[in-house]
Design a protein around this motif. Structure first.
Motif: not given
Length: 172
Positions: A118-134
């Protein structure tokens, strides 16, 4: 593994002695006949890797000496061989407690694995959002730099600091 009562008695005797026993000593400790001991060892216990035997010379005659293998000892200690000590593992309080501990640890491990997933899925989602923000920041940073250079080169004679102040005043 299907171990007979006779084979259990042989294994128990070897386990308790914690060393090699001759056929005569096994016969004495188990009450099993010489031929039956030989048959059980040769046909079942040795092929299963539980007991080994060799011939030694004693007083001018060859004597067969039997010994529990490491695998045999390990299986007995883990309770994997029959009912070696005359009590079933289900009624042995120590084994029941150990099994309960193992079951509990397996449950806890499964929960940790689920949380990790579950944490891995959350981190993957956060990474996607972070990539979009960058990507967004880089895109707008280029535009802002372009505006800054345009203002500096323009005939308005505004400094960037003055322009930022005017924008702040108007947005409040």
């Amino acid at each position: 593994m299907n171990i007979t009562k006779r084979e259990e008695d042989i294994l128990e005797s070897l386990y308790k002695e914690d060393g090699p026993l001759s056929t005569t000593e096994l016969k004495s400790s188990t009450g099993i006949g010489t031929k039956a001991i030989g048959y059980s060892v040769r046909e079942k216990l040795e092929p299963e890797g539980l007991v080994s035997y060799e011939y030694e010379e004693s007083n001018g005659t060859e004597v067969r000496v039997h010994e529990l293998t490491e695998e045999g000892e390990s299986k007995i200690q883990r309770g994997l061989i029959g009912d070696v000590f005359g009590k079933s593992s289900e009624s042995d309080p120590e084994k029941v407690a150990l099994k309960a501990q193992v079951d509990e640890m397996e449950d806890r491990l499964e929960k940790v694995e689920n949380k990790t997933q579950a944490n891995k899925q959350i981190l993957d989602g956060l990474q996607t959002r972070l990539d979009k923000a960058v990507e967004y920041i880089e895109k707008h940073d280029t535009r802002l730099n372009g505006l800054r250079w345009a203002l500096e080169d323009s005939s308005l004679m505004l400094s960037i600091e003055e322009y930022v102040e005017k924008v702040r005043e108007n947005s409040e």
